[in-house]
Scaffold this motif. Structure first.
Motif, PDB file in Angstrom:
ATOM      1  N   ASN A 157       0.834  -1.216   0.000  1.00  0.00           N
ATOM      2  CA  ASN A 157       0.000   0.000   0.000  1.00  0.00           C
ATOM      3  C   ASN A 157       0.862   1.257   0.000  1.00  0.00           C
ATOM      4  OD1 ASN A 157      -2.329  -1.591   0.050  1.00  0.00           O
ATOM      5  ND2 ASN A 157      -2.384  -1.571   2.307  1.00  0.00           N
ATOM      6  N   ASN A 158       1.841   1.222  -0.885  1.00  0.00           N
ATOM      7  CA  ASN A 158       2.751   2.364  -1.045  1.00  0.00           C
ATOM      8  C   ASN A 158       3.511   2.684   0.241  1.00  0.00           C
ATOM      9  OD1 ASN A 158       1.971   2.670  -3.737  1.00  0.00           O
ATOM     10  ND2 ASN A 158       0.251   4.002  -3.163  1.00  0.00           N
ATOM     11  N   LYS A 159       3.676   1.680   1.101  1.00  0.00           N
ATOM     12  CA  LYS A 159       4.437   1.863   2.330  1.00  0.00           C
ATOM     13  C   LYS A 159       5.500   0.768   2.430  1.00  0.00           C
ATOM     14  CE  LYS A 159       0.724   4.031   5.011  1.00  0.00           C
ATOM     15  NZ  LYS A 159      -0.080   3.940   6.248  1.00  0.00           N
ATOM     16  N   LYS A 160       6.657   1.150   2.919  1.00  0.00           N
ATOM     17  CA  LYS A 160       7.733   0.184   3.108  1.00  0.00           C
ATOM     18  C   LYS A 160       7.595  -0.476   4.475  1.00  0.00           C
ATOM     19  CE  LYS A 160      11.102   2.453   0.101  1.00  0.00           C
ATOM     20  NZ  LYS A 160      12.483   3.006   0.008  1.00  0.00           N
ATOM     21  N   ILE A 161       7.531  -1.778   4.451  1.00  0.00           N
ATOM     22  CA  ILE A 161       7.377  -2.553   5.679  1.00  0.00           C
ATOM     23  C   ILE A 161       8.558  -3.514   5.789  1.00  0.00           C
ATOM     24  CG2 ILE A 161       5.921  -4.171   6.944  1.00  0.00           C
ATOM     25  CD1 ILE A 161       3.553  -3.050   5.454  1.00  0.00           C
ATOM     26  N   LYS A 162       9.161  -3.579   6.970  1.00  0.00           N
ATOM     27  CA  LYS A 162      10.251  -4.506   7.232  1.00  0.00           C
ATOM     28  C   LYS A 162       9.696  -5.806   7.803  1.00  0.00           C
ATOM     29  CE  LYS A 162      13.917  -1.105   7.918  1.00  0.00           C
ATOM     30  NZ  LYS A 162      14.996  -0.658   8.848  1.00  0.00           N
ATOM     31  N   VAL A 163       9.963  -6.890   7.111  1.00  0.00           N
ATOM     32  CA  VAL A 163       9.478  -8.214   7.513  1.00  0.00           C
ATOM     33  C   VAL A 163      10.672  -9.053   7.957  1.00  0.00           C
ATOM     34  CG1 VAL A 163       8.249 -10.289   6.779  1.00  0.00           C
ATOM     35  CG2 VAL A 163       7.597  -8.036   5.873  1.00  0.00           C
ATOM     36  N   PRO A 164      10.663  -9.593   9.180  1.00  0.00           N
ATOM     37  CA  PRO A 164      11.802 -10.414   9.624  1.00  0.00           C
ATOM     38  C   PRO A 164      11.920 -11.688   8.779  1.00  0.00           C
ATOM     39  CG  PRO A 164       9.999 -10.564  11.172  1.00  0.00           C
ATOM     40  CD  PRO A 164       9.633  -9.486  10.206  1.00  0.00           C
ATOM     41  N   ALA A 165      13.148 -12.026   8.452  1.00  0.00           N
ATOM     42  CA  ALA A 165      13.410 -13.229   7.647  1.00  0.00           C
ATOM     43  C   ALA A 165      13.480 -14.449   8.558  1.00  0.00           C
ATOM     44  CB  ALA A 165      14.713 -13.075   6.880  1.00  0.00           C
ATOM     45  N   GLN A 166      12.863 -15.514   8.150  1.00  0.00           N
ATOM     46  CA  GLN A 166      12.880 -16.777   8.889  1.00  0.00           C
ATOM     47  C   GLN A 166      13.528 -17.850   8.008  1.00  0.00           C
ATOM     48  OE1 GLN A 166       8.934 -17.721  10.105  1.00  0.00           O
ATOM     49  NE2 GLN A 166       8.743 -15.979  11.485  1.00  0.00           N
ATOM     50  N   LEU A 167      14.592 -18.445   8.523  1.00  0.00           N
ATOM     51  CA  LEU A 167      15.299 -19.486   7.803  1.00  0.00           C
ATOM     52  C   LEU A 167      14.701 -20.830   8.183  1.00  0.00           C
ATOM     53  CD1 LEU A 167      18.962 -18.212   8.204  1.00  0.00           C
ATOM     54  CD2 LEU A 167      17.378 -17.817   6.323  1.00  0.00           C
ATOM     55  N   LEU A 168      13.987 -21.417   7.275  1.00  0.00           N
ATOM     56  CA  LEU A 168      13.335 -22.698   7.512  1.00  0.00           C
ATOM     57  C   LEU A 168      13.800 -23.698   6.471  1.00  0.00           C
ATOM     58  CD1 LEU A 168       9.670 -21.542   8.223  1.00  0.00           C
ATOM     59  CD2 LEU A 168      11.450 -22.087   9.890  1.00  0.00           C
ATOM     60  N   ILE A 169      14.061 -24.934   6.934  1.00  0.00           N
ATOM     61  CA  ILE A 169      14.412 -26.035   6.043  1.00  0.00           C
ATOM     62  C   ILE A 169      13.257 -27.020   6.077  1.00  0.00           C
ATOM     63  CG2 ILE A 169      16.052 -27.877   5.543  1.00  0.00           C
ATOM     64  CD1 ILE A 169      18.176 -26.257   6.951  1.00  0.00           C
ATOM     65  N   ASN A 170      12.624 -27.190   4.956  1.00  0.00           N
ATOM     66  CA  ASN A 170      11.457 -28.053   4.871  1.00  0.00           C
ATOM     67  C   ASN A 170      11.806 -29.298   4.077  1.00  0.00           C
ATOM     68  OD1 ASN A 170       8.888 -29.083   4.981  1.00  0.00           O
ATOM     69  ND2 ASN A 170       8.111 -27.824   3.306  1.00  0.00           N
ATOM     70  N   PHE A 171      11.674 -30.472   4.705  1.00  0.00           N
ATOM     71  CA  PHE A 171      11.921 -31.738   4.049  1.00  0.00           C
ATOM     72  C   PHE A 171      10.576 -32.363   3.710  1.00  0.00           C
ATOM     73  CE2 PHE A 171      15.564 -31.203   6.954  1.00  0.00           C
ATOM     74  CZ  PHE A 171      16.566 -31.153   6.004  1.00  0.00           C
ATOM     75  N   PRO A 172      10.254 -32.467   2.443  1.00  0.00           N
ATOM     76  CA  PRO A 172       8.944 -33.009   2.084  1.00  0.00           C
ATOM     77  C   PRO A 172       8.803 -34.486   2.398  1.00  0.00           C
ATOM     78  CG  PRO A 172      10.258 -32.660   0.115  1.00  0.00           C
ATOM     79  CD  PRO A 172      11.035 -32.082   1.255  1.00  0.00           C
ATOM     80  N   GLU A 173       9.925 -35.229   2.351  1.00  0.00           N
ATOM     81  CA  GLU A 173       9.867 -36.663   2.588  1.00  0.00           C
ATOM     82  C   GLU A 173      10.983 -37.082   3.540  1.00  0.00           C
ATOM     83  OE1 GLU A 173       9.828 -39.000  -0.921  1.00  0.00           O
ATOM     84  OE2 GLU A 173       8.293 -37.799  -1.931  1.00  0.00           O
ATOM     85  N   ARG A 174      10.691 -38.058   4.347  1.00  0.00           N
ATOM     86  CA  ARG A 174      11.663 -38.643   5.268  1.00  0.00           C
ATOM     87  C   ARG A 174      11.461 -40.148   5.271  1.00  0.00           C
ATOM     88  NH1 ARG A 174      14.588 -36.672   9.652  1.00  0.00           N
ATOM     89  NH2 ARG A 174      13.556 -34.661   9.387  1.00  0.00           N
ATOM     90  N   HIS A 175      12.541 -40.889   5.052  1.00  0.00           N
ATOM     91  CA  HIS A 175      12.451 -42.340   4.953  1.00  0.00           C
ATOM     92  C   HIS A 175      13.312 -42.983   6.033  1.00  0.00           C
ATOM     93  CE1 HIS A 175      10.528 -42.076   0.938  1.00  0.00           C
ATOM     94  NE2 HIS A 175      11.315 -41.024   0.791  1.00  0.00           N
ATOM     95  N   THR A 176      12.914 -44.179   6.410  1.00  0.00           N
ATOM     96  CA  THR A 176      13.640 -44.953   7.412  1.00  0.00           C
ATOM     97  C   THR A 176      14.188 -46.220   6.757  1.00  0.00           C
ATOM     98  OG1 THR A 176      12.170 -44.131   9.133  1.00  0.00           O
ATOM     99  CG2 THR A 176      13.521 -46.028   9.681  1.00  0.00           C
ATOM    100  N   PHE A 177      15.445 -46.521   7.056  1.00  0.00           N
ATOM    101  CA  PHE A 177      16.122 -47.654   6.446  1.00  0.00           C
ATOM    102  C   PHE A 177      16.758 -48.523   7.521  1.00  0.00           C
ATOM    103  CE2 PHE A 177      16.009 -44.303   3.320  1.00  0.00           C
ATOM    104  CZ  PHE A 177      15.673 -44.962   2.147  1.00  0.00           C
ATOM    105  N   GLU A 178      17.113 -49.727   7.093  1.00  0.00           N
ATOM    106  CA  GLU A 178      17.868 -50.669   7.925  1.00  0.00           C
ATOM    107  C   GLU A 178      19.052 -51.166   7.120  1.00  0.00           C
ATOM    108  OE1 GLU A 178      17.266 -55.202   9.481  1.00  0.00           O
ATOM    109  OE2 GLU A 178      15.741 -53.748  10.115  1.00  0.00           O
TER     110      GLU A 178
END
Length: 413
Positions: free
Chosen positions: A51-72
């Motif tokens: 809306n024609n205004k500058k807003i500072k948004v904090p950055a969040q560092l997220l690591i997203n793993f869509p899949e996780r597998h278990t092995f033997e």
């Protein structure tokens, strides 16, 4: 500090320094004092225009793993050969430390053996790996085996073995085959380990919902479908039998070699060109032949100077060996010198890794070629049991390398 320029004075460097100079001072040093200035760092932010205004948004560092597998992972460690012994006797008290991802397990310790047979399977369960299954197939976790020697002063590292596990995701299970893997220490070969590795997929990710919009009777309807997982976890074979020591499991049948009663025949002639070891001549040699945990000690030579031959030339010993020349342990020839005060050092050794030149089929072909050329045939040995496999070591000259001095060696005919 501004008045004195940072100089401090003292009578000697070992005495206490002070700021003001005195008549008895002989030495001086310069001291720089630095004052820390606090600086406040704010959180990392991104500047967005809303809306024609500058807003500072904090950055969040997220690591997203869509899949996780278990092995033997299963590590089948059967035996070793041609290990370098740091002990004076030439024997090894070896055990293996196997590591997969973040899990580590040890095998049993085999004491006083040249070719240890651990015969152990180490099972690593609940190994979690993130990513898609096709990416994991291309980058399987590495299995690392560190071989150690238990000595009186602590454990000594003998070398490292690395390998990738065999995977059969989505396919019928087939037992893996053991193979000799070289032991590497400081970039050089330090022996071999007969081992194999397997990896099993024990779990799969939950299917993600897929929302589809359809037109039905002039109205929009949302239909939720679950993605079809064409690949899934495979059927894991049963746990191997327990190890007699209670530590882990044995190598399961189908992977473990089948043992067979084997008779090894040795034809020994004598010792030649014995030189010095530890600046002393070898006057009272003793020759030992070992294979599969069985030892054959040849009789002493009565007169080494005038007649350096053994009093008996034909010898044999029985041992349980795996079927197939690939899995057979090597033949270790050890030369010792019986010296004063009961001191019997190991002065030389030789390792015969392969049995292929003593294969009966190979000998038959060689004999047929010799008969075609009109050469004489070899005599067959007598007294071999029906259920035994005969291996004759003939017409060979073995060079035993003296360990301390590279130029000196001896011949064992």
């Amino acid at each position: 500090v501004e008045k004195t320029g940072g100089w401090e004075y003292a009578k000697m460097f070992t005495t206490k320094f002070h700021s003001g100079e005195m008549g008895s001072d002989i030495v001086r040093r310069r001291r720089y004092r630095r004052q820390l200035d606090s600086y406040k760092f704010g959180p990392m932010t991104f500047t967005m225009v809303l809306n024609n205004k500058k807003i500072k948004v904090p950055a969040q560092l997220l690591i997203n793993f869509p899949e996780r597998h278990t092995f033997e992972v299963r590590a089948h460690v059967y035996s070793g050969r041609a290990l370098t012994s740091p002990d004076v006797s030439g024997y090894c008290n070896t055990y293996c430390c196997v590591s997969v991802v973040r899990q580590t397990r040890n095998t049993v310790t085999i004491w006083q053996q040249l070719s240890p047979c651990w015969d152990q399977t180490l099972v690593f369960r609940d190994i979690s790996i993130v990513g898609k299954i096709r990416e994991i197939r291309e980058a399987l976790p590495q299995v690392t085996i560190n071989v150690y020697h238990r000595g009186p002063l602590g454990d000594e590292h003998l070398g490292t073995v690395t390998g990738l596990p065999h995977q059969s995701f989505g396919k019928p299970y087939e037992p893996v085959k053991l193979k000799w893997i070289p032991i590497i220490k400081n970039g050089e070969n330090a022996g071999d380990v007969l081992a194999a590795f397997e990896i099993f997929w024990t779990s799969k990710p939950e299917p993600e919902p897929e929302v589809q919009t359809k037109m039905q009777f002039g109205k929009k309807e949302q239909v939720v479908k679950l993605t079809d997982m064409s690949e899934g976890p495979e059927d894991i074979p049963f746990d191997p039998p327990k190890h007699p020591s209670g530590n882990g499991y044995q190598v399961p049948p189908g992977i473990r070699p089948i043992l067979r009663n084997t008779r090894i025949e040795v034809l020994s002639w004598g010792l030649r060109h014995l030189k010095f070891w530890a600046k002393k001549p070898i006057d009272n040699p003793l020759l030992e032949i070992e294979c599969g945990g069985s030892m054959l000690t040849l009789p002493k030579i009565p007169d080494l100077v005038n007649l350096p031959n053994f009093p008996q030339t034909s010898h044999y010993f029985d041992v349980l060996l795996p079927q197939g020349f690939t899995y057979k342990p090597p033949i270790n020839i050890r030369l010792l010198d019986q010296r004063a005060n009961g001191f019997t050092p190991l002065v030389g050794k030789y390792v015969l890794k392969s049995f292929s030149q003593f294969d009966p089929e190979y000998l038959k072909k060689k004999l047929a070629a010799a008969e075609a050329e009109g050469s004489s045939t070899t005599e067959e040995s007598e007294g071999t049991p029906e259920n035994a496999e005969s291996i004759s070591i003939t017409e060979t000259e073995t060079v035993i390398v003296i360990e301390e001095e590279e130029e000196e060696c001896c011949d064992c005919c």
